[in-house]
Enzyme design. Structure first.
Site, short mmCIF file in Angstrom:
data_model
loop_
_atom_site.label_atom_id
_atom_site.label_comp_id
_atom_site.label_asym_id
_atom_site.label_seq_id
_atom_site.Cartn_x
_atom_site.Cartn_y
_atom_site.Cartn_z
N TYR A 53 0.81 -1.21 0.00
CA TYR A 53 0.00 0.00 0.00
C TYR A 53 0.85 1.26 0.00
O TYR A 53 1.97 1.25 0.49
CB TYR A 53 -0.91 0.04 1.24
N SER A 232 -13.60 -4.37 0.80
CA SER A 232 -14.51 -3.78 -0.19
C SER A 232 -15.98 -4.08 0.12
O SER A 232 -16.75 -4.45 -0.77
CB SER A 232 -14.17 -4.25 -1.61
N LEU A 239 -21.33 0.95 -3.61
CA LEU A 239 -22.49 0.81 -2.74
C LEU A 239 -22.65 1.99 -1.77
O LEU A 239 -23.51 1.96 -0.90
CB LEU A 239 -22.41 -0.51 -1.97
N GLY A 241 -23.42 4.78 -3.14
CA GLY A 241 -24.43 5.51 -3.89
C GLY A 241 -23.87 6.66 -4.72
O GLY A 241 -24.59 7.26 -5.53
N LYS A 242 -22.57 6.95 -4.57
CA LYS A 242 -22.04 8.14 -5.25
C LYS A 242 -21.90 7.97 -6.75
O LYS A 242 -21.76 8.96 -7.47
CB LYS A 242 -20.71 8.56 -4.64
#
Length: 345
Positions: A53, A232, A239, A241-242
């Site tokens: 990462y 995730s 999920l 909604g954006k």
């Protein structure tokens, strides 16, 4: 916040785990530390990171996330914090150990030492294999392709490498990630034959639209007494909604990085999410509450891994991951799932 004992570990972890993969790319160190302070104040004691990462991975930033977490840890006592990180599996990432990513005993030992140094801790609570050494379908792929077979260290060598780190006191337990049912069972079979510890957790993608862990993999988790660490759970933000209605907000992950989250950009996924959004509206709750409440309801869950780029997102997601859905809502989710069983894979 509720806590759960991860089977086979004695570790008591919050049901919400703080994910970190945006730190050092989409988030600065100061923003990451603000997230950490807030998460701890909400009762979170479980933090997940990885040597690879931040995401998307590259030579410029690799390792930065562990270092950012280490800077924060240096300013406070560990207390009951549970820290998990991961060793990268084989792949075209020449910037990790000069391309030495095959999971040999030596590579596992070197990767552990490097993560310990970045994190500034003496022992890692759960050390995970980020993706398998062998050829498997991953990241939304569903078909096994024998033509992609490759050589490399055996599962036996990986078990021995992890056991050596446990004996050395450098890790407490180890886990798997992006793994299959066959892999889970092989790790446990070989560990039992050798009289060595087996993996205790499985970190796989899991959400309303990514449900591969609900079939034979769930049986493997049950029989081997492992728990699922669901990454995730919002399908890469889909999920939240954006992205509804084809929206692509400026600064969002999918707007910034074209190649990320391809499994969540399939047409059937979009269609399924529209159906879940309609269900959430009908039930008078948010799509985030519906999605994260569903993951929370699953019997094999150890923790939901929540990541965010803004404090507003983090607050909503932590609350949503503690939301309890009623039986009627769960039944209506099941009816949507019958139409869209596992669209993201």
């Amino acid at each position: 916040m509720k806590r759960r004992i991860l089977p086979g570990t004695g570790l008591s972890v919050s049901e919400v785990c703080l994910g970190t993969m945006t730190w050092g790319e989409q988030n600065t160190a100061a923003q990451a530390h603000e997230q950490l302070d807030y998460a701890i104040a909400q009762g979170i004691n479980f933090i997940d990171t990885a040597e690879m990462y931040p995401v998307p991975p590259n030579a410029r930033t690799q390792g930065r996330t562990e270092s950012i977490l280490g800077e924060w840890l240096a300013r406070r006592p560990l207390g009951d914090l549970v820290i998990a990180t991961k060793v990268a599996g084989p792949g075209r990432r020449d910037w990790i150990r000069g391309g030495r990513t095959d999971l040999t005993r030596e590579v596992i030992a070197e990767a552990v030492d490097t993560s310990l140094a970045r994190l500034g801790v003496d022992c890692i609570d759960i050390y995970q294999i980020h993706w398998p050494q062998r050829n498997v379908p991953m990241f939304g792929a569903v078909d096994f392709d024998p033509s992609k077979e490759r050589g490399g260290p055996s599962i036996r060598e990986q078990v021995e490498g992890m056991a050596a780190m446990i004996r050395a006191g450098k890790i407490r337990h180890y886990g798997l990630s992006n793994e299959t049912s066959w892999g889970v069972c092989q790790f446990h079979r070989i560990a039992k034959e050798l009289g060595m510890p087996g993996p205790v957790t499985l970190q796989n993608s899991y959400s309303l639209v990514s449900r591969s862990a609900d079939g034979d993999l769930a049986e493997a988790l049950f029989r081997e007494q492992m728990s699922l660490l669901a990454y995730s759970p919002l399908a890469g933000g889909m999920l939240s909604g954006k992205y509804l209605g084809g929206a692509l907000p400026a600064g969002s992950r999918f707007a910034l990085f074209d190649t990320l989250g391809q499994r969540f950009r399939k047409p059937m996924v979009t269609e399924a999410i529209e159906a879940y959004a309609a269900l959430a509206r009908a039930r008078g709750i948010s799509l985030v509450q519906l999605a994260l409440g569903y993951v929370r309801s699953r019997w094999h869950l150890g923790a939901s891994i929540i990541g965010a780029t803004t404090m507003e997102q983090l607050r909503e997601d932590i609350a949503g991951a503690q939301f309890e859905l009623d039986a009627e809502t769960l039944a209506e989710i099941a009816s949507v799932q019958a139409r869209y069983p596992n669209p993201a894979g």
